[in-house]
Design a protein around this motif. Structure first.
Motif, PDB file in Angstrom:
ATOM      1  N   VAL A   1       0.843  -1.202   0.000  1.00  0.00           N
ATOM      2  CA  VAL A   1       0.000   0.000   0.000  1.00  0.00           C
ATOM      3  C   VAL A   1       0.875   1.248   0.000  1.00  0.00           C
ATOM      4  O   VAL A   1       0.581   2.226  -0.702  1.00  0.00           O
ATOM      5  N   ARG A   2       1.979   1.229   0.743  1.00  0.00           N
ATOM      6  CA  ARG A   2       2.902   2.366   0.770  1.00  0.00           C
ATOM      7  C   ARG A   2       3.498   2.606  -0.624  1.00  0.00           C
ATOM      8  O   ARG A   2       3.605   3.726  -1.086  1.00  0.00           O
ATOM      9  N   ARG A   3       3.854   1.519  -1.311  1.00  0.00           N
ATOM     10  CA  ARG A   3       4.408   1.647  -2.661  1.00  0.00           C
ATOM     11  C   ARG A   3       3.365   2.221  -3.623  1.00  0.00           C
ATOM     12  O   ARG A   3       3.678   3.068  -4.453  1.00  0.00           O
TER      13      ARG A   3
ATOM     14  N   GLY B   1       2.476  10.687  -9.450  1.00  0.00           N
ATOM     15  CA  GLY B   1       1.744  10.848 -10.697  1.00  0.00           C
ATOM     16  C   GLY B   1       1.824   9.666 -11.649  1.00  0.00           C
ATOM     17  O   GLY B   1       1.452   9.783 -12.814  1.00  0.00           O
ATOM     18  N   HIS B   2       2.274   8.525 -11.184  1.00  0.00           N
ATOM     19  CA  HIS B   2       2.381   7.338 -12.041  1.00  0.00           C
ATOM     20  C   HIS B   2       1.069   6.572 -12.152  1.00  0.00           C
ATOM     21  O   HIS B   2       0.929   5.700 -13.009  1.00  0.00           O
ATOM     22  N   VAL B   3       0.126   6.876 -11.267  1.00  0.00           N
ATOM     23  CA  VAL B   3      -1.147   6.154 -11.209  1.00  0.00           C
ATOM     24  C   VAL B   3      -2.273   7.174 -11.112  1.00  0.00           C
ATOM     25  O   VAL B   3      -2.179   8.140 -10.349  1.00  0.00           O
ATOM     26  N   THR B   4      -3.354   6.976 -11.901  1.00  0.00           N
ATOM     27  CA  THR B   4      -4.513   7.866 -11.813  1.00  0.00           C
ATOM     28  C   THR B   4      -5.337   7.495 -10.584  1.00  0.00           C
ATOM     29  O   THR B   4      -5.135   6.438  -9.977  1.00  0.00           O
ATOM     30  N   HIS B   5      -6.296   8.350 -10.266  1.00  0.00           N
ATOM     31  CA  HIS B   5      -7.167   8.095  -9.118  1.00  0.00           C
ATOM     32  C   HIS B   5      -7.959   6.797  -9.313  1.00  0.00           C
ATOM     33  O   HIS B   5      -8.087   5.994  -8.375  1.00  0.00           O
TER      34      HIS B   5
ATOM     35  N   GLU C   1      -7.159   4.201 -11.248  1.00  0.00           N
ATOM     36  CA  GLU C   1      -6.239   3.057 -11.154  1.00  0.00           C
ATOM     37  C   GLU C   1      -5.890   2.762  -9.700  1.00  0.00           C
ATOM     38  O   GLU C   1      -5.804   1.603  -9.296  1.00  0.00           O
ATOM     39  N   MET C   2      -5.714   3.824  -8.919  1.00  0.00           N
ATOM     40  CA  MET C   2      -5.371   3.633  -7.514  1.00  0.00           C
ATOM     41  C   MET C   2      -6.491   2.903  -6.777  1.00  0.00           C
ATOM     42  O   MET C   2      -6.234   1.995  -5.991  1.00  0.00           O
ATOM     43  N   ASP C   3      -7.731   3.286  -7.047  1.00  0.00           N
ATOM     44  CA  ASP C   3      -8.864   2.614  -6.395  1.00  0.00           C
ATOM     45  C   ASP C   3      -8.873   1.116  -6.709  1.00  0.00           C
ATOM     46  O   ASP C   3      -9.038   0.288  -5.809  1.00  0.00           O
ATOM     47  N   GLY C   4      -8.690   0.768  -7.983  1.00  0.00           N
ATOM     48  CA  GLY C   4      -8.700  -0.632  -8.382  1.00  0.00           C
ATOM     49  C   GLY C   4      -7.539  -1.414  -7.783  1.00  0.00           C
ATOM     50  O   GLY C   4      -7.707  -2.528  -7.288  1.00  0.00           O
ATOM     51  N   LEU C   5      -6.329  -0.817  -7.826  1.00  0.00           N
ATOM     52  CA  LEU C   5      -5.151  -1.481  -7.275  1.00  0.00           C
ATOM     53  C   LEU C   5      -5.240  -1.611  -5.763  1.00  0.00           C
ATOM     54  O   LEU C   5      -4.846  -2.634  -5.195  1.00  0.00           O
ATOM     55  N   LEU C   6      -5.758  -0.597  -5.110  1.00  0.00           N
ATOM     56  CA  LEU C   6      -5.906  -0.651  -3.657  1.00  0.00           C
ATOM     57  C   LEU C   6      -6.832  -1.802  -3.259  1.00  0.00           C
ATOM     58  O   LEU C   6      -6.534  -2.562  -2.321  1.00  0.00           O
ATOM     59  N   HIS C   7      -7.928  -1.973  -4.000  1.00  0.00           N
ATOM     60  CA  HIS C   7      -8.836  -3.086  -3.719  1.00  0.00           C
ATOM     61  C   HIS C   7      -8.110  -4.424  -3.892  1.00  0.00           C
ATOM     62  O   HIS C   7      -8.247  -5.323  -3.056  1.00  0.00           O
ATOM     63  N   ARG C   8      -7.324  -4.563  -4.967  1.00  0.00           N
ATOM     64  CA  ARG C   8      -6.576  -5.810  -5.210  1.00  0.00           C
ATOM     65  C   ARG C   8      -5.569  -6.076  -4.088  1.00  0.00           C
ATOM     66  O   ARG C   8      -5.389  -7.209  -3.659  1.00  0.00           O
ATOM     67  N   LEU C   9      -4.901  -5.006  -3.616  1.00  0.00           N
ATOM     68  CA  LEU C   9      -3.911  -5.167  -2.549  1.00  0.00           C
ATOM     69  C   LEU C   9      -4.562  -5.590  -1.238  1.00  0.00           C
ATOM     70  O   LEU C   9      -4.037  -6.436  -0.514  1.00  0.00           O
ATOM     71  N   LEU C  10      -5.692  -4.982  -0.940  1.00  0.00           N
ATOM     72  CA  LEU C  10      -6.359  -5.273   0.333  1.00  0.00           C
ATOM     73  C   LEU C  10      -7.044  -6.639   0.354  1.00  0.00           C
ATOM     74  O   LEU C  10      -7.283  -7.188   1.426  1.00  0.00           O
TER      75      LEU C  10
ATOM     76  N   LEU D   1       3.434  -0.876 -11.563  1.00  0.00           N
ATOM     77  CA  LEU D   1       4.029   0.290 -10.909  1.00  0.00           C
ATOM     78  C   LEU D   1       5.520   0.371 -11.199  1.00  0.00           C
ATOM     79  O   LEU D   1       6.164  -0.648 -11.455  1.00  0.00           O
ATOM     80  N   PRO D   2       6.090   1.584 -11.135  1.00  0.00           N
ATOM     81  CA  PRO D   2       7.539   1.698 -11.299  1.00  0.00           C
ATOM     82  C   PRO D   2       8.252   0.960 -10.163  1.00  0.00           C
ATOM     83  O   PRO D   2       7.703   0.798  -9.071  1.00  0.00           O
TER      84      PRO D   2
END
Length: 175
Positions: free
Chosen positions: A15-17, A25-29, A31-40, A55-56
């Motif tokens: 989540v920190r990464r 600025g590497h991820v849109t809002h 994209e962040m929502d979708g990735l955050l759900h996958r991480l959690l 992610l970079p």
């Protein structure tokens, strides 16, 4: 091979990464929502890695190298452990004692390159050790994971690299 279950420390680091990539600025809002759900909702480290694949690369932090053709390599006492440590020994004996070392990173990567020598790595009592990416030539590493006592987990020590005819022994500190 059985996948390793995600710990809270793994999830927090992921989540920190993601947060850092969003802030840079590497991820849109969206994209962040979708990735955050996958991480959690990820259950294994493989699922975490897959979610973070776009992610970079994260900043590897400090890297140090210790090498000797023959002789001894020894680190013990209160020494500063870098984020990445590369240890190479063709014929010598390597002894790394991390039990009283200063470890500031949640994950420490130790890349071991052994020829015919031996290596002993003592990790902190509460450390999590990952040897899945260690290639062995002659003998498998000697390591017995500690039983979790329910307390806070310490740093994750990932040991990678290759061993020829040498032998690696990993043990947890008693205190």
């Amino acid at each position: 091979m059985e996948e390793i279950v995600v710990t809270e420390k793994d999830r927090d680091a992921a989540v920190r990464r993601l947060r850092d990539a969003y802030a840079d600025g590497h991820v849109t809002h969206e994209e962040m929502d979708g990735l955050l759900h996958r991480l959690l909702t990820a259950g294994t480290r493989g699922e975490l890695r897959a979610a973070l694949a776009t992610l970079p690369e994260e900043d590897p932090g400090t890297t140090a190298e210790i090498a000797a053709a023959a002789g001894r390599i020894r680190r013990r006492g209160p020494w500063q452990v870098p984020r990445t440590l590369k240890v190479q020994s063709a014929l010598g004996h390597v002894r790394l004692d991390l039990s009283r070392a200063i470890i500031e990173h949640p994950v420490v990567d130790i890349e071991v390159r052994l020829g015919t020598g031996r290596a002993t790595i003592t990790v902190p009592r509460d450390a999590i050790v990952d040897v899945e990416e260690l290639a062995t030539g002659w003998k498998a590493p000697l390591y017995r994971p500690r039983r979790r006592s329910g307390g806070a987990a310490g740093p994750t020590i990932r040991i990678t690299g290759a061993m020829g005819l040498g032998r690696l022994r990993i043990r947890h500190a008693r205190r």
